[in-house]
Write a protein that holds these residues in place. Structure first.
Motif, PDB file in Angstrom:
ATOM      1  N   GLU A  43       0.826  -1.211   0.000  1.00  0.00           N
ATOM      2  CA  GLU A  43       0.000   0.000   0.000  1.00  0.00           C
ATOM      3  C   GLU A  43       0.861   1.264   0.000  1.00  0.00           C
ATOM      4  N   LEU A  44       2.018   1.215   0.643  1.00  0.00           N
ATOM      5  CA  LEU A  44       2.930   2.357   0.612  1.00  0.00           C
ATOM      6  C   LEU A  44       3.395   2.636  -0.821  1.00  0.00           C
ATOM      7  N   THR A  45       3.578   1.596  -1.597  1.00  0.00           N
ATOM      8  CA  THR A  45       3.962   1.758  -3.000  1.00  0.00           C
ATOM      9  C   THR A  45       2.875   2.525  -3.757  1.00  0.00           C
ATOM     10  N   VAL A  46       1.633   2.189  -3.511  1.00  0.00           N
ATOM     11  CA  VAL A  46       0.507   2.885  -4.141  1.00  0.00           C
ATOM     12  C   VAL A  46       0.498   4.357  -3.726  1.00  0.00           C
ATOM     13  N   LEU A  47       0.689   4.607  -2.432  1.00  0.00           N
ATOM     14  CA  LEU A  47       0.688   5.984  -1.926  1.00  0.00           C
ATOM     15  C   LEU A  47       1.886   6.773  -2.446  1.00  0.00           C
ATOM     16  N   HIS A  48       3.002   6.103  -2.601  1.00  0.00           N
ATOM     17  CA  HIS A  48       4.201   6.761  -3.126  1.00  0.00           C
ATOM     18  C   HIS A  48       3.989   7.164  -4.584  1.00  0.00           C
ATOM     19  N   LYS A  49       3.414   6.276  -5.380  1.00  0.00           N
ATOM     20  CA  LYS A  49       3.132   6.590  -6.786  1.00  0.00           C
ATOM     21  C   LYS A  49       2.178   7.768  -6.913  1.00  0.00           C
ATOM     22  N   LYS A  50       1.271   7.885  -5.966  1.00  0.00           N
ATOM     23  CA  LYS A  50       0.317   8.999  -5.959  1.00  0.00           C
ATOM     24  C   LYS A  50       1.013  10.313  -5.560  1.00  0.00           C
ATOM     25  N   GLY A  51       2.178  10.208  -4.916  1.00  0.00           N
ATOM     26  CA  GLY A  51       2.913  11.399  -4.495  1.00  0.00           C
ATOM     27  C   GLY A  51       2.564  11.882  -3.106  1.00  0.00           C
ATOM     28  N   TRP A  52       1.817  11.094  -2.364  1.00  0.00           N
ATOM     29  CA  TRP A  52       1.372  11.500  -1.041  1.00  0.00           C
ATOM     30  C   TRP A  52       2.378  11.221   0.059  1.00  0.00           C
ATOM     31  N   ILE A  53       3.317  10.324  -0.171  1.00  0.00           N
ATOM     32  CA  ILE A  53       4.294   9.988   0.864  1.00  0.00           C
ATOM     33  C   ILE A  53       5.704  10.060   0.295  1.00  0.00           C
ATOM     34  N   GLU A  54       6.653  10.142   1.197  1.00  0.00           N
ATOM     35  CA  GLU A  54       8.060  10.040   0.830  1.00  0.00           C
ATOM     36  C   GLU A  54       8.700   9.001   1.738  1.00  0.00           C
ATOM     37  N   LYS A  56      12.557   7.013   2.920  1.00  0.00           N
ATOM     38  CA  LYS A  56      14.014   6.991   2.872  1.00  0.00           C
ATOM     39  C   LYS A  56      14.481   5.673   3.469  1.00  0.00           C
ATOM     40  N   LYS A  57      15.571   5.182   2.916  1.00  0.00           N
ATOM     41  CA  LYS A  57      16.112   3.897   3.346  1.00  0.00           C
ATOM     42  C   LYS A  57      17.145   4.098   4.446  1.00  0.00           C
ATOM     43  N   GLY A  58      17.507   2.996   5.061  1.00  0.00           N
ATOM     44  CA  GLY A  58      18.553   3.041   6.071  1.00  0.00           C
ATOM     45  C   GLY A  58      18.027   2.889   7.481  1.00  0.00           C
ATOM     46  N   LYS A  59      18.974   2.940   8.407  1.00  0.00           N
ATOM     47  CA  LYS A  59      18.654   2.735   9.817  1.00  0.00           C
ATOM     48  C   LYS A  59      17.655   3.765  10.343  1.00  0.00           C
ATOM     49  N   GLN A  60      17.785   4.985   9.900  1.00  0.00           N
ATOM     50  CA  GLN A  60      16.872   6.058  10.321  1.00  0.00           C
ATOM     51  C   GLN A  60      15.763   6.282   9.300  1.00  0.00           C
ATOM     52  N   GLY A  61      15.561   5.312   8.415  1.00  0.00           N
ATOM     53  CA  GLY A  61      14.601   5.451   7.330  1.00  0.00           C
ATOM     54  C   GLY A  61      13.172   5.188   7.755  1.00  0.00           C
ATOM     55  N   GLY A  62      12.327   5.244   6.779  1.00  0.00           N
ATOM     56  CA  GLY A  62      10.910   5.018   6.991  1.00  0.00           C
ATOM     57  C   GLY A  62      10.098   5.814   5.990  1.00  0.00           C
ATOM     58  N   THR A  63       8.889   6.103   6.365  1.00  0.00           N
ATOM     59  CA  THR A  63       7.959   6.801   5.484  1.00  0.00           C
ATOM     60  C   THR A  63       7.281   7.923   6.263  1.00  0.00           C
ATOM     61  N   LYS A  64       7.029   9.006   5.568  1.00  0.00           N
ATOM     62  CA  LYS A  64       6.217  10.071   6.157  1.00  0.00           C
ATOM     63  C   LYS A  64       5.399  10.736   5.065  1.00  0.00           C
ATOM     64  N   LEU A  65       4.417  11.507   5.493  1.00  0.00           N
ATOM     65  CA  LEU A  65       3.521  12.179   4.571  1.00  0.00           C
ATOM     66  C   LEU A  65       4.289  13.263   3.818  1.00  0.00           C
ATOM     67  N   HIS A  66       4.080  13.339   2.518  1.00  0.00           N
ATOM     68  CA  HIS A  66       4.769  14.302   1.663  1.00  0.00           C
ATOM     69  C   HIS A  66       3.891  15.524   1.354  1.00  0.00           C
ATOM     70  N   VAL A  67       2.584  15.397   1.564  1.00  0.00           N
ATOM     71  CA  VAL A  67       1.646  16.497   1.332  1.00  0.00           C
ATOM     72  C   VAL A  67       0.851  16.735   2.606  1.00  0.00           C
ATOM     73  N   SER A  68       0.228  17.858   2.685  1.00  0.00           N
ATOM     74  CA  SER A  68      -0.602  18.157   3.849  1.00  0.00           C
ATOM     75  C   SER A  68      -1.829  17.249   3.866  1.00  0.00           C
ATOM     76  N   SER A  69      -2.221  16.854   5.058  1.00  0.00           N
ATOM     77  CA  SER A  69      -3.416  16.015   5.185  1.00  0.00           C
ATOM     78  C   SER A  69      -4.675  16.764   4.739  1.00  0.00           C
ATOM     79  N   CYS A  70      -4.603  18.088   4.672  1.00  0.00           N
ATOM     80  CA  CYS A  70      -5.734  18.885   4.166  1.00  0.00           C
ATOM     81  C   CYS A  70      -5.936  18.673   2.664  1.00  0.00           C
TER      82      CYS A  70
END
Length: 136
Positions: A43-54, A56-70
């Motif tokens: 599902e993150l892949t789907v959200l990433h393709k939509k441009g809503w999330i970003e 990053k890889k690595g130990k401090q990596g993960g996912t966060k929202l790329h656009v405002s929830s509004c």
């Protein structure tokens, strides 16, 4: 749409919107939803393709929202994951010799399209932020 994709996407986006400055791993998100992290990554892949999330890889990596929830409406989420009509599927091979069977799928198609439009219209004025604000 008789599956949990809508609920899963909303859960993921709610976590990301509630904690916008934090990077969240798919493992952490999966634990919140109580599902396999592979499903979250899908599902993150789907959200990433939509441009809503970003991400990053690595130990401090993960996912966060790329656009405002509004900027994200519930209707957009519904449309993003919709793979079938809200009311389900039509019968594949009704009896074409029957006066009902020969016309049923045409009429069901109209009903299904109208129902989906009602659902979309109901959700379009509700933002992800509106939903997230319910969680204190």
């Amino acid at each position: 749409m008789n599956n949990t994709r809508f609920a899963t996407i909303i859960h993921i986006l709610t976590i990301l919107a509630k904690y916008p400055d934090q990077w969240h791993t798919s493992q952490w998100i999966a634990q919140s939803i109580n599902i396999n992290p592979v499903i979250v990554r899908k599902e993150l892949t789907v959200l990433h393709k939509k441009g809503w999330i970003e991400s990053k890889k690595g130990k401090q990596g993960g996912t966060k929202l790329h656009v405002s929830s509004c900027e994200i409406s519930m209707a957009e989420i519904f449309d993003l994951i919709k793979s079938s009509n809200t009311l389900g599927k039509k019968n594949n091979f009704p009896n074409a010799k029957c006066p009902i069977g020969k016309q049923i799928n045409l009429e069901l198609g109209k009903l299904f399209d109208q129902t989906d439009q009602i659902m979309f219209n109901f959700l379009k004025d509700k933002s992800l932020k509106d939903f997230v604000d319910q969680f204190k």
